[in-house]
Design an enzyme around this catalytic site. Sequence first.
Site, mmCIF file in Angstrom:
data_model
loop_
_atom_site.group_PDB
_atom_site.id
_atom_site.type_symbol
_atom_site.label_atom_id
_atom_site.label_comp_id
_atom_site.label_asym_id
_atom_site.label_seq_id
_atom_site.Cartn_x
_atom_site.Cartn_y
_atom_site.Cartn_z
ATOM 1 C CG ASP A 77 36.187 -30.704 -20.270
ATOM 2 O OD1 ASP A 77 36.338 -30.128 -21.358
ATOM 3 O OD2 ASP A 77 36.097 -31.944 -20.154
ATOM 4 C CB THR A 85 33.358 -34.296 -22.931
ATOM 5 O OG1 THR A 85 33.059 -33.656 -24.164
ATOM 6 C CG2 THR A 85 33.031 -35.770 -23.011
ATOM 7 C CG ASP A 93 36.065 -35.636 -17.712
ATOM 8 O OD1 ASP A 93 36.464 -34.754 -18.509
ATOM 9 O OD2 ASP A 93 35.301 -36.564 -18.027
#
Length: 887
Positions: free
Chosen positions: A573, A575, A774
């Site tokens: 991912d 961010t 996350d």
Amino acid sequence: MKENHTYKVTGMTCNGCRTNVEKKLNEVPGVTASVNLEKGEAEIESDTPVSATDLQDKLDELGGHYQIHDDTSSEIKSHHEHKEELSESGQYICPMFCEGKDKIYDEPGRCPVCNMHLRPIEKVDFNAPSHQDHKHHKPVQNENNAGKYYCPMMCEGDKVYDQPGSCPVCGMNLEKIPDTNLKVEYTCPMHPEIVQDHPGNCPICGMELVPNQVTEEDDQHYKSLLKKFWISVACTVPVFILSMGDMLPGQPVSQVIPYKVNAWIQLILTLPVVFYTCWMFFQRAWTSFKTWNLNMFSLIGLGAAAAFIFSLLAFFFPQIFPAELKGHHGEVHLYFESVVVILTLVLLGQVMEAKAHSKTNSAIKELIKLSPAEAILVENGKERKISIHDVKLGDILRVRAGDKVPVDGIVTEGDTSIDEAMITGEPIPVEKSIDDHVIGGTINGNHEILIKAERIGSETLLAQIIQLVNNASRSQPPIQKLTDRVSKIFVPAVIAIAVLTFILWNISSVPSSTALAFSNMLAVLIVACPCALGLATPMSVMVGIGKGAKNGILIKNSEALEKLEKANVLVVDKTGTITEGKPSVSEVVSANDKFAEKDILQIAASVNKNSTHPLAQAMTDKAKDDNVHLLDVVQFENISGKGVKGKIHHMTAILGTPRLMEEQKVEISPEMRKKIEELQKKGNSVSVLAIDGSIAGLVAAFDALKKSSVEVIKRFMDEGVEVYMFTGDNQNTADIVAKEAGIKHAKGSLLPEDKLKGIKDLQESGKKVIMVGDGINDAPALTQADVGIAMGTGTDVAIQSAEITLIKGDLVGVHKAFKLSKAMLRNIKQNLLFAFLYNVIGIPIAAGLLYPSFGILMSPMIAAAAMSLSSVSVILNSLRLNTVKLD
């Protein structure tokens, strides 16, 4: 008037078949069908009479796999007679391939397994799924199945059970299907005896009832196993001391406790372990032999039972054993300590597995908690609270500032900013105004809005994410351990050798041949006892998990390391994974000579100090880092979703989006517009500062790359691992970040289901995928991936969905876990080699192979020493994992 009729349906092997048949029958005009798999029946309700032939023709669209029968109907009989086609080649096969695709019949008839009509091989699609393929249907996830149990190996397809227990086919523990709905009850804080399932007022005192989430019962299976484990430990420790204590100098145990008393104590303490705490292992072993699904339980049950029976015979009937197997005082060595140690170690593994399974559904529970329990319905100008389950399509709902959006809908009144980080993973709230869509479970900003419900219940995006996580967690069957695969050959081989040993010794001419035959047969089974084999994997895993923990790698599932070693694709991912996860000021631009860059930052941070927006936080943090003093602000105004406004001394300051400047009649020069576009193309979020109606400057914020990301990504690529980036951010930003990080494959603007599909596409092309994320939006993909790794700095749901969590939230930990997995798998294979090497050497000696030439029989003491030595070698080799360097 409706007509009802019951038909027999054949060819169904699992609930997937039942679903397909029921769906097809309901496609017949005017028919409502309900199919029962257990009875093999279809209840047909129709407005007008329906021809059985029409029903069969509809089922034939499924490939001729199913037949619908009406024994009283000559019409259907003639239909089936017509369906029995003759083969030009004279060869027939079951269209479900119940006995494989090579089982050919010379005459027409019915399959002996599923009772379906055999079909000419010329008319059968050999690419169609076989009966065995149906075994891999996952349990259908619906309200009826929630709370029921299924076999994780899918031995009986998607069959579910009402009660916990063991699979009748493979003996594995049945796992619970979690509920995917938020269960809420309403109680009065003053009168807790008042409980109901919908909002309202207390009938006693009139207070508004308070919603409380209904918590699930504790995991009784785990608690039961843990209780049994501690009982086993309490019994095993003294047995081990009593049995092995005399190996110390001076034989301290026999000096204090006589042999007979010692033996009785060992027997008494062994009985609870064998017949209570670990009896299930013998049951599973028996099941594995009955169904011939040989596995580790087969070995454990066989070895422990052999050692226990041998010890009982040695204790109560020592006279039947030859002198070669007796000690100085005529006693035969007992193996109660081997029995309890083996069983207790296996039980420890089961406790650890149960603990892991009890946490498997935590991600779903966390997601369910995101859904609000109630909504505010606006009806005829009045407002009232209703349960979230009572919301209907088209209802107008009020969402107050700071509240969660109850369902997916469209804004009908008001402006606000919505924190959608749970869906997109992006930290910056999204501006919402009339006709914009909002997502259930997201958090409203500082202004009230009215929304119209567009999707409710299981149709909301949050509910779909819950379902995606649920299905993905069920779509990964337990990995087959190398020991289980070897067991299918090893166990029959040991049994065959033991039986052959008995026969050959029994027909031999040596004295006491029957006693020697029996004792040598047991010796073979005892020396083949899989103590080292059972330790080979768990010891390496235990040390590996400990090594990982010391390096900030928390491993929930031991299988994750095994699968991680085979991975060849890394999906990250953006961010919070390869970037810091929060915006920081990247550039401050002054529009004229009147204000310096430091002045722009000071004013922007000052006007923002009362705002909770992430961009505002970035500016105040930057001011703090640069030791910039913040000024007092009066007449502060938060312009929802667009910016802020306030007075500083004699100046009126406006800070926000270019759109806000247009609304405030502040002109932006072409040069400034060009600068804004340049900053945005670099992936920045740009805020414009206007003072007294004129542009003063710009403040750009960017979510920067973590310093370690580029280096780690390069390491993976150098080791032959492809790296992809999946992000919910726009494609321009994704491309920019990917280029900086050295990633060749980047996909932006992805929703949770898009990330999940991306993972599936990679897997379908034969890739083994590691997913690192996350956010809540990463949860389905983390669960679907072969190995999901969550940043410890991320959301609870992401952490619960992943098999590995990195405490530091850094990609360095991913590479460390990758190296650890390779070291652990190599260590396990070495352990298995040690374990089997001792068996290969020990079994022939135990069988008496050296007796004709050298007169040597393997005494129980030597067998015990061999087993102990093999276990010690496995343990010492496993501890070598602690010396592996992961940097």
